[in-house]
Scaffold this active site. Structure first.
Site, PDB file in Angstrom:
ATOM      1  N   ARG A 109       0.819  -1.228   0.000  1.00 17.10           N
ATOM      2  CA  ARG A 109       0.000   0.000   0.000  1.00 17.10           C
ATOM      3  C   ARG A 109       0.846   1.268   0.000  1.00 17.10           C
ATOM      4  NH1 ARG A 109      -5.500  -0.250   0.901  1.00 17.10           N
ATOM      5  NH2 ARG A 109      -6.237  -2.370   0.873  1.00 17.10           N
ATOM      6  N   ARG A 167      -3.284   6.416   0.215  1.00 14.36           N
ATOM      7  CA  ARG A 167      -3.894   7.558   0.888  1.00 14.36           C
ATOM      8  C   ARG A 167      -2.998   8.374   1.809  1.00 14.36           C
ATOM      9  NH1 ARG A 167      -8.951   4.322   3.017  1.00 14.36           N
ATOM     10  NH2 ARG A 167      -7.334   2.727   3.001  1.00 14.36           N
ATOM     11  N   ARG A 191      -7.197  12.212  -5.687  1.00 12.50           N
ATOM     12  CA  ARG A 191      -8.477  11.686  -5.222  1.00 12.50           C
ATOM     13  C   ARG A 191      -9.534  12.772  -5.052  1.00 12.50           C
ATOM     14  NH1 ARG A 191     -11.794   9.552  -4.185  1.00 12.50           N
ATOM     15  NH2 ARG A 191     -12.059   8.221  -2.373  1.00 12.50           N
ATOM     16  N   ASP A 226      -6.639  -2.635  -7.446  1.00 17.51           N
ATOM     17  CA  ASP A 226      -7.219  -3.221  -6.242  1.00 17.51           C
ATOM     18  C   ASP A 226      -7.508  -4.695  -6.490  1.00 17.51           C
ATOM     19  OD1 ASP A 226      -8.251  -2.267  -3.499  1.00 17.51           O
ATOM     20  OD2 ASP A 226      -9.784  -3.651  -4.209  1.00 17.51           O
ATOM     21  N   TYR A 258     -14.856 -11.453   0.258  1.00 13.45           N
ATOM     22  CA  TYR A 258     -15.546 -10.223  -0.171  1.00 13.45           C
ATOM     23  C   TYR A 258     -16.762 -10.534  -1.034  1.00 13.45           C
ATOM     24  CZ  TYR A 258     -11.805  -7.188   1.529  1.00 13.45           C
ATOM     25  OH  TYR A 258     -10.922  -6.514   2.327  1.00 13.45           O
TER      26      TYR A 258
END
Ligand code: 1CP
Length: 359
Positions: free
Chosen positions: A27, A31, A40, A76, A153
């Site tokens: 990652r 973010r 974003r 992703d 998921y």
């Protein structure tokens, strides 16, 4: 083709000698980086994933801003469930949500095994654009979710800490669960194959939720399908590239994980690197395993804990420095920079330097 300027990561994957320990972070494109957050503000997450120029730009950001030794493609793991026929949303709070989760045998039958050239071509194009932007400075890592984690998921319908619905489903209707895992495994293998064809230098499988399973279920629902994906990719790959496996919360299973055919095991911080090294011998390289919350502490703590990880693996080849899970969104960039610099400066003592061996 011109060789890579920095191939430390690839050499460490093959357990070949390196001058220092390579470092990249799960990652790392995301973010916590102001440059990512700025993009974003203008685009939603899935638009970033689906626009090759934007995905490439985000992929290259940590290489240029932090000096990591490998890039990981910005994308992703949930792109596969979407390409198989599920409707994916990423909510503003950051959590994934699937509108039509898998609940019945008929739902499984409706899922397709996508042709990556068709349904996932935007990712293959992102790989090509990224390679141009990287200009062979560092290797590019492709990835996919492991079958069990994607299953979790797809059945749960959202990211939820214990995935209880998915676990009940696996026990209640095991034959339907296996049919679904089988389909996912074929989709994942095809997708990784296509990424290798498009030019990635290594691929990582993320089995983030493997640690939710009891021992028998882990072997039955996670490990079996990880092994199958790796075997399929290896048998058909156009080039032999390292396969990395991140199976989270499964340190107790390290010997079984080393038998899956993975070249590198990426381990979380509950795993003792020295012990893992003894247990796996020279079968695999090890990647990890700093606790990501260390990066929320003061710079002194970052340096101290990074040193401990290096010392824990000890002298020799076959260690790739990483976190035990992804960088947390609230991480100060300064601490990440401090970590990368510390590993670069302090790891040479754990490696035999050129010329030293003959002295
Ligand atoms: O709002 C936003 O910006 C979306 C946040 C976000 C980001 C930045 C998501 C949604 N995914 C990503 C990128 C991402 N995801 C990468 C990029 C490359 C890099 O590593 O730098 C990678 C490899 C992933 C993989 C991923 N997605 C995993 C496996 C690794 C892990 O961290 O465990 C998992 C479990 C996911 C699912 C997912 N997608 C997004 C979120 C927030 C989550 C996880 C949390 C949840 O289940 O709620």
């Amino acid at each position: 083709m011109r060789p890579l300027e920095n191939d430390l990561f690839l050499r460490a994957c093959r357990r070949e000698p390196t001058e220092r320990t390579p470092i990249w972070l799960m990652r790392q494109a995301g973010r916590y980086l102001p440059s990512y957050r700025a993009l974003r503000e203008r685009y939603d997450f899935l638009t970033l994933c689906r626009t090759p120029e934007l995905a490439a730009e985000i992929t290259v950001q940590p290489v240029e801003q932090l000096g990591v030794d490998a890039a990981i493609l910005f994308s992703d793991i949930l792109v596969i469930p979407e390409a198989m026929g599920l409707m994916l949303r990423i909510e503003e709070s950051g959590g994934p949500h699937i509108e039509n989760p898998v609940r019945t045998a008929a739902d499984v039958a409706h899922l397709v095994i996508p042709d990556p050239q068709e349904k996932l071509s935007y990712i293959l194009e992102a790989i090509r654009v990224t390679q141009e932007r990287l200009r062979r400075r560092v290797p590019l890592i492709g990835f996919a979710g492991a079958p069990w984690t994607l299953f979790a998921y797809m059945v749960e319908g959202s990211g939820r800490d214990d995935f209880r619905r998915a676990r009940v489903f696996a026990r209640e209707v095991p034959s339907v669960a296996h049919a679904l895992l089988e389909k996912i495994a074929r989709a994942v293998a095809r997708f990784l194959h296509a990424q290798i064809e498009a030019g990635v230098h290594a691929v990582q499988l993320f089995d983030t939720w493997a640690g939710l399973l009891d021992p028998d279920s882990f072997l039955e629902f996670s490990l079996t399908y990880v092994r199958r994906v790796i075997e399929t990719v290896k048998a058909a790959a156009p080039r032999r590239v390292p396969i990395l496996l991140f199976s989270r919360g499964t340190a107790a299973w390290i010997e079984a994980l080393a038998e899956t055919g993975a070249d590198v095991l990426s381990v979380d911080w509950t795993c003792d690197l020295a012990r893992a090294r003894q247990q796996t011998g020279d079968r695999v390289a090890l990647q990890g395993n700093l606790d990501p919350t260390v990066l929320l502490a003061s710079p002194e703590v970052v340096v101290r804990e990074a040193r401990k990880v290096l010392a824990r693996f000890g002298v020799g080849a076959g260690h790739i420095f990483n976190l035990g899970h992804g960088v947390l969104p609230e991480t100060p960039v300064e601490n990440v920079r401090r970590l990368v610099d510390t590993v670069k400066r302090e790891s040479p003592q754990y490696h035999v330097q050129r010329g030293e061996a003959s002295r």
